[in-house]
Write an enzyme that holds these catalytic residues in place. Structure first.
Site, PDB file in Angstrom:
ATOM      1  CE1 TYR A 175      -3.318  -2.741   0.197  1.00 42.50           C
ATOM      2  CE2 TYR A 175      -3.827  -2.091   2.435  1.00 42.50           C
ATOM      3  CZ  TYR A 175      -4.076  -2.878   1.333  1.00 42.50           C
ATOM      4  OH  TYR A 175      -5.085  -3.796   1.395  1.00 42.50           O
ATOM      5  CG  LEU A 228     -23.046  -1.639  -2.286  1.00 37.38           C
ATOM      6  CD1 LEU A 228     -22.574  -2.721  -1.332  1.00 37.38           C
ATOM      7  CD2 LEU A 228     -24.487  -1.908  -2.726  1.00 37.38           C
ATOM      8  CE  LYS A 241     -17.226   6.615  -3.908  1.00 39.11           C
ATOM      9  NZ  LYS A 241     -16.161   6.989  -2.944  1.00 39.11           N
TER      10      LYS A 241
END
Length: 347
Positions: free
Chosen positions: A53, A243, A246
């Site tokens: 990450y 969900l 947007k």
């Protein structure tokens, strides 16, 4: 914020886990630290990261940056006690990390040492394999999945080598618990079998994708995790933001994940927007925030399940934190089940 057991480890973790994959790409260090502060203030004690990450995209120059950001927070706040930190070793085939090398016992040790240094901590509470060397059906590979090229003997030998090294790392106090990610029922069963036979570290958790739109876990994996006390850490519980609504209408707002990854990792399909609209309709009909409804659904599963929530703004995080303790009525659950039947496997 309810606390739940992490497998059979004796470690207690919050019912929501704070994810971190945007820290260092979509979020600055200061924004990441503000998210951790808010999460801790709301009772979260569980933080998930990974050596590769930030993502979207994964780049060689940013590998490890998210762990460094968390390490800087730990150094500044001095709040390590009571915090459960999970991280992962990158699986095979990611060119930005070790040139795509597979997971090996030697890499496991080196990566644990590197993560400890970046995190500025003496112990990693949960150390996970990001995905198995042999591959799997996750990340939309379910549509073409074919396990017949796997070498069982090589897989078992690999598992034994990794578990022996994991046992040494536990004995040295460098990791507390061992977990998997993007695993299958057969794979998880083999890790468990070898651990139980040899007294090696036992699988505490499996971090697989799970949401209203992605329900692969609900059959064989659910049975296995129930009978073996393996906790599901559900990543993408909002289906990469779908969900939330947007992206409804097939739009791409600025500074969203879709701006960097237009297909949202294969989740954008002709079927997905009708499914999203139906779930948004359930939330509206019952006066629920759609994000909180989706997270509460994940928490409602019969097998112990902890959603990993991520956000790029404090406003988003505040909304997601509001799902803690939310219990969906039987009527909501029935409506969600009806939508699933009308819109199965939209991606």
């Amino acid at each position: 914020m309810q606390k739940l057991p992490l497998g059979r480890t004796g470690i207690q973790v919050s019912e929501l886990c704070l994810g971190s994959m945007t820290w260092g790409s979509q979020n600055t260090e200061a924004e990441a630290h503000a998210q951790i502060d808010m999460a801790m203030d709301h009772g979260i004690n569980f933080l998930d990261t990974a050596e590769m990450y930030p993502t979207n995209p994964v780049r060689p120059e940013t590998v490890g940056r998210t762990e460094e950001i968390i390490g800087a927070w730990l150094a500044a706040r001095r709040r390590r006690d009571g915090l459960v930190i999970a991280t992962k070793i990158t699986g095979v085939g990611q060119p930005a990390v070790r040139g795509g090398e597979p997971i090996t016992a030697a890499n496991l040790r080196a990566c644990v040492e590197d993560s400890l240094r970046r995190l500025r901590t003496e112990v990693i509470d949960l150390y996970q394999l990001h995905w198995p060397n042999r591959g799997g059906y996750h990340f939309r590979r379910n549509w073409t999945y074919d396990p017949t090229g796997q070498d069982r003997a090589a897989t078992i030998a690999h598992m034994q080598d990794v578990l022996v090294e994991a046992g040494k790392l536990v004995g040295e106090g460098k990791i507390r618990a061992f977990g998997l990610s993007n695993e299958t029922a057969w794979g998880t069963a083999q890790w468990l079998r070898l651990s139980d036979l040899n007294g090696w570290p036992r699988v505490a958790s499996v971090q697989n994708e799970y949401s209203l739109l992605c329900r692969h876990f609900d059959t064989d994996m659910a049975e296995l995790c129930h009978n073996e006390d393996v906790t599901l850490l559900a990543f993408s519980p909002l289906a990469a933001g779908l969900l939330s609504g947007k992206y409804a209408g097939d739009v791409t707002p600025d500074r969203t994940r879709r701006a960097a990854t237009p297909d949202l990792g294969g989740r954008i399909t002709p079927q997905v927007f009708p499914a999203v609209a139906a779930y948004l309709g359930v939330a509206a009909a019952h006066g629920l925030d759609p994000c909180q409804m989706a997270l509460a659904f994940v928490r409602s599963r019969p097998v112990p399940t902890i959603p990993i929530i991520g956000a790029t703004s404090l406003a988003q995080l505040r909304t997601n934190l509001g799902a803690a303790g939310l219990v969906l009525s039987a009527e909501v659950q029935a409506d969600l089940a009806a939508v699933r039947r009308d819109h199965p496997m939209p991606f």
